[in-house]
Design a protein around this motif. Structure first.
Motif, PDB file in Angstrom:
ATOM      1  N   HIS A  30      75.009  74.640 -49.460  1.00 15.07           N
ATOM      2  CA  HIS A  30      73.881  75.527 -49.771  1.00 15.07           C
ATOM      3  C   HIS A  30      73.646  75.625 -51.281  1.00 15.07           C
ATOM      4  O   HIS A  30      72.538  75.942 -51.715  1.00 15.07           O
ATOM      5  N   MET A  31      74.689  75.355 -52.070  1.00 15.36           N
ATOM      6  CA  MET A  31      74.541  75.440 -53.524  1.00 15.36           C
ATOM      7  C   MET A  31      73.552  74.403 -54.055  1.00 15.36           C
ATOM      8  O   MET A  31      72.979  74.595 -55.116  1.00 15.36           O
ATOM      9  N   CYS A  32      73.325  73.340 -53.310  1.00 19.42           N
ATOM     10  CA  CYS A  32      72.343  72.332 -53.722  1.00 19.42           C
ATOM     11  C   CYS A  32      70.935  72.931 -53.761  1.00 19.42           C
ATOM     12  O   CYS A  32      70.104  72.519 -54.569  1.00 19.42           O
ATOM     13  N   ASN A  33      70.685  73.912 -52.892  1.00 24.54           N
ATOM     14  CA  ASN A  33      69.388  74.604 -52.888  1.00 24.54           C
ATOM     15  C   ASN A  33      69.387  75.796 -53.838  1.00 24.54           C
ATOM     16  O   ASN A  33      68.357  76.141 -54.395  1.00 24.54           O
ATOM     17  N   LYS A  41      74.799  67.519 -54.848  1.00 22.51           N
ATOM     18  CA  LYS A  41      75.279  67.054 -53.548  1.00 22.51           C
ATOM     19  C   LYS A  41      76.691  67.583 -53.297  1.00 22.51           C
ATOM     20  O   LYS A  41      77.514  67.629 -54.199  1.00 22.51           O
ATOM     21  N   VAL A  42      76.931  67.992 -52.055  1.00 21.02           N
ATOM     22  CA  VAL A  42      78.270  68.368 -51.608  1.00 21.02           C
ATOM     23  C   VAL A  42      78.444  67.786 -50.206  1.00 21.02           C
ATOM     24  O   VAL A  42      77.654  68.076 -49.312  1.00 21.02           O
ATOM     25  N   GLU A  48      87.746  69.826 -42.057  1.00 21.63           N
ATOM     26  CA  GLU A  48      86.636  70.726 -41.775  1.00 21.63           C
ATOM     27  C   GLU A  48      86.491  71.716 -42.932  1.00 21.63           C
ATOM     28  O   GLU A  48      87.471  72.072 -43.582  1.00 21.63           O
ATOM     29  N   LEU A  49      85.268  72.162 -43.149  1.00 25.31           N
ATOM     30  CA  LEU A  49      85.016  73.145 -44.197  1.00 25.31           C
ATOM     31  C   LEU A  49      85.911  74.364 -44.000  1.00 25.31           C
ATOM     32  O   LEU A  49      86.102  74.826 -42.873  1.00 25.31           O
ATOM     33  N   ARG A  56      86.363  67.473 -50.274  1.00 27.06           N
ATOM     34  CA  ARG A  56      84.924  67.572 -50.548  1.00 27.06           C
ATOM     35  C   ARG A  56      84.568  66.689 -51.733  1.00 27.06           C
ATOM     36  O   ARG A  56      85.324  66.572 -52.691  1.00 27.06           O
ATOM     37  N   PHE A  57      83.383  66.103 -51.659  1.00 28.16           N
ATOM     38  CA  PHE A  57      82.832  65.301 -52.748  1.00 28.16           C
ATOM     39  C   PHE A  57      81.667  66.072 -53.346  1.00 28.16           C
ATOM     40  O   PHE A  57      80.809  66.579 -52.627  1.00 28.16           O
TER      41      PHE A  57
END
Length: 150
Positions: A30-33, A41-42, A48-49, A56-57
């Motif tokens: 959501h941080m991309c928005n 990008k994430v 799993e999250l 994570r990338f």
């Protein structure tokens, strides 16, 4: 001059600390928005999250440069709203032998305090302490806060 260092910064937020923690742990995409000028990008590469061992990338902008990082979640304390991550690949590791990022959210009524801790070992004495990276973290915090207040 020591090659090992630690930076700690605290920032009060007006938005719900639980919501902030949820974004960091379970909805980082959501941080991309929320702050597209900082995070582009994430992706989750393994696991799993919100689980220990998940990888994570990140594609982000730091000091005006596009950068990438791959991190693994090493520690989670849901009660304390704390997560500790270790960078395992990416641009930051060109300068640092090791780089850890801890995020802790304290919620007390309307007072919510986010603490960022950077622990690192520089590759040599010419590498600066990551003050500008800490500034990026604090600016991301402010963006998340503004997004959720509005």
């Amino acid at each position: 001059m020591s090659l090992v260092g630690k930076l700690v910064s605290e920032i009060n937020i007006k938005c719900d600390g639980d919501v902030f923690h949820e974004i960091i742990m379970y909805k980082p995409h959501h941080m991309c928005n929320i702050c597209p000028d900082k995070i582009q990008k994430v992706d989750i590469h393994e696991g799993e999250l919100g689980t220990i061992g998940s990888v994570r990338f990140w594609k982000f902008t730091h000091d005006g440069k596009e950068m990438v990082a791959k991190e693994v979640i090493e520690e989670i304390d849901e009660e304390k709203k704390l997560v500790k991550k270790k960078m395992i690949e990416g641009d930051m590791l060109e300068y640092y032998k090791s780089f850890y990022l801890t995020i802790h959210v304290e919620t007390k009524g309307e007072n919510n305090l986010v603490t960022w801790i950077l622990e690192y070992e520089k590759k040599n004495t010419n590498v600066p302490d990551p003050h500008t990276f800490m500034e990026l973290c604090l600016n991301i915090t402010k963006d998340i806060e503004s997004y959720h207040i509005n």
